[in-house]
Design a protein around this motif. Structure first.
Motif, PDB file in Angstrom:
ATOM      1  N   TYR A   1      34.851  36.866  41.586  1.00  0.00           N
ATOM      2  CA  TYR A   1      36.035  37.516  42.287  1.00  0.00           C
ATOM      3  C   TYR A   1      36.465  38.868  41.868  1.00  0.00           C
ATOM      4  O   TYR A   1      36.534  38.788  40.546  1.00  0.00           O
ATOM      5  CB  TYR A   1      37.068  36.526  42.508  1.00  0.00           C
ATOM      6  CG  TYR A   1      36.842  35.181  43.316  1.00  0.00           C
ATOM      7  CD1 TYR A   1      37.647  34.090  43.244  1.00  0.00           C
ATOM      8  CD2 TYR A   1      35.767  35.137  44.099  1.00  0.00           C
ATOM      9  CE1 TYR A   1      37.715  32.944  43.689  1.00  0.00           C
ATOM     10  CE2 TYR A   1      35.401  34.118  44.817  1.00  0.00           C
ATOM     11  CZ  TYR A   1      36.497  32.896  44.678  1.00  0.00           C
ATOM     12  OH  TYR A   1      36.175  31.791  45.219  1.00  0.00           O
TER      13      TYR A   1
ATOM     14  N   ALA B   1      43.641  46.460  39.938  1.00  0.00           N
ATOM     15  CA  ALA B   1      42.624  45.591  40.308  1.00  0.00           C
ATOM     16  C   ALA B   1      41.430  45.848  39.541  1.00  0.00           C
ATOM     17  O   ALA B   1      41.260  46.880  38.892  1.00  0.00           O
ATOM     18  CB  ALA B   1      42.195  45.796  41.631  1.00  0.00           C
TER      19      ALA B   1
ATOM     20  N   ALA C   1      46.093  37.868  42.210  1.00  0.00           N
ATOM     21  CA  ALA C   1      45.486  37.651  43.402  1.00  0.00           C
ATOM     22  C   ALA C   1      43.872  37.718  43.291  1.00  0.00           C
ATOM     23  O   ALA C   1      43.653  38.374  42.329  1.00  0.00           O
ATOM     24  CB  ALA C   1      45.849  38.697  44.359  1.00  0.00           C
TER      25      ALA C   1
ATOM     26  N   ARG D   1      40.129  38.009  45.295  1.00  0.00           N
ATOM     27  CA  ARG D   1      39.343  38.253  46.491  1.00  0.00           C
ATOM     28  C   ARG D   1      37.965  38.026  46.324  1.00  0.00           C
ATOM     29  O   ARG D   1      37.536  38.252  45.376  1.00  0.00           O
ATOM     30  CB  ARG D   1      39.500  39.894  46.641  1.00  0.00           C
ATOM     31  CG  ARG D   1      38.971  40.305  47.799  1.00  0.00           C
ATOM     32  CD  ARG D   1      38.659  41.947  48.208  1.00  0.00           C
ATOM     33  NE  ARG D   1      38.562  42.240  49.739  1.00  0.00           N
ATOM     34  CZ  ARG D   1      37.821  43.152  50.348  1.00  0.00           C
ATOM     35  NH1 ARG D   1      37.562  44.173  49.178  1.00  0.00           N
ATOM     36  NH2 ARG D   1      37.810  43.341  51.444  1.00  0.00           N
TER      37      ARG D   1
ATOM     38  N   TYR E   1      43.163  39.814  50.153  1.00  0.00           N
ATOM     39  CA  TYR E   1      42.914  39.033  49.001  1.00  0.00           C
ATOM     40  C   TYR E   1      43.153  37.488  49.411  1.00  0.00           C
ATOM     41  O   TYR E   1      44.169  37.394  50.556  1.00  0.00           O
ATOM     42  CB  TYR E   1      43.943  39.390  47.990  1.00  0.00           C
ATOM     43  CG  TYR E   1      43.738  40.526  46.871  1.00  0.00           C
ATOM     44  CD1 TYR E   1      43.967  41.650  47.556  1.00  0.00           C
ATOM     45  CD2 TYR E   1      43.079  40.407  45.727  1.00  0.00           C
ATOM     46  CE1 TYR E   1      43.296  42.918  46.734  1.00  0.00           C
ATOM     47  CE2 TYR E   1      42.670  41.587  45.149  1.00  0.00           C
ATOM     48  CZ  TYR E   1      42.784  42.706  45.530  1.00  0.00           C
ATOM     49  OH  TYR E   1      42.220  43.805  44.824  1.00  0.00           O
TER      50      TYR E   1
ATOM     51  N   TRP F   1      46.520  33.442  46.045  1.00  0.00           N
ATOM     52  CA  TRP F   1      47.614  34.368  45.535  1.00  0.00           C
ATOM     53  C   TRP F   1      48.263  33.098  44.363  1.00  0.00           C
ATOM     54  O   TRP F   1      48.199  32.071  44.605  1.00  0.00           O
ATOM     55  CB  TRP F   1      48.659  34.699  46.400  1.00  0.00           C
ATOM     56  CG  TRP F   1      48.132  35.650  47.104  1.00  0.00           C
ATOM     57  CD1 TRP F   1      47.505  35.736  48.153  1.00  0.00           C
ATOM     58  CD2 TRP F   1      48.476  37.025  47.037  1.00  0.00           C
ATOM     59  NE1 TRP F   1      47.213  36.952  48.639  1.00  0.00           N
ATOM     60  CE2 TRP F   1      47.963  38.110  47.928  1.00  0.00           C
ATOM     61  CE3 TRP F   1      49.231  37.950  45.995  1.00  0.00           C
ATOM     62  CZ2 TRP F   1      47.881  39.241  47.840  1.00  0.00           C
ATOM     63  CZ3 TRP F   1      49.246  39.041  46.103  1.00  0.00           C
ATOM     64  CH2 TRP F   1      48.761  39.745  47.242  1.00  0.00           C
TER      65      TRP F   1
END
Length: 124
Positions: free
Chosen positions: A32, A50, A97, A99, A111, A114
């Protein structure tokens, strides 16, 4: 399904540092993209940083570039946010988060999972 639990928030004086951690459950964590977002009172949730699934590619909001560092340890299913030179305007609830699509994004709605957030308060 991935569950995310943040920790490491707290109260710090301006100029200080904090390191946030986000522990993830699930065997697919390493695939992820992981992100950090924050939400101050009365404001929308905003992107902070990120990292790609290897951690080799990172992306930062301009407001934190040079002060914050995102990193991840896939063996520990954990992503970190090292925050240095903190400012009062960094005060917010910080969210981790995940993704599923392996492409870095700064968009909240991209995303899939959470955490519940951890409070960071920076006093002047």
């Amino acid at each position: 399904q991935v569950q995310l639990v943040e920790s490491g928030g707290g109260l710090v004086q301006a100029g200080g540092s904090l390191r946030l951690s986000c522990a993830a459950s699930g065997r697919t964590f390493s695939s992820y993209v992981m992100g950090w977002f924050r939400q101050a009172p009365g404001k929308e949730r905003e992107f902070v940083a990120a990292a790609s699934w290897t951690g080799g590619r990172t992306y930062y909001a301009d407001s934190v570039k040079g002060r914050f560092t995102i990193s991840r340890d896939n063996a520990k299913n954990t992503v970190y946010l090292q925050m240095n030179s903190l400012k009062p305007e960094d005060t917010a609830v910080y969210y981790c988060a995940a993704r599923k699509i392996p492409r870095i994004s700064a968009i909240t709605s991209n995303y899939d999972y959470w955490g519940q957030g951890t409070q960071v308060t920076v006093s002047s």
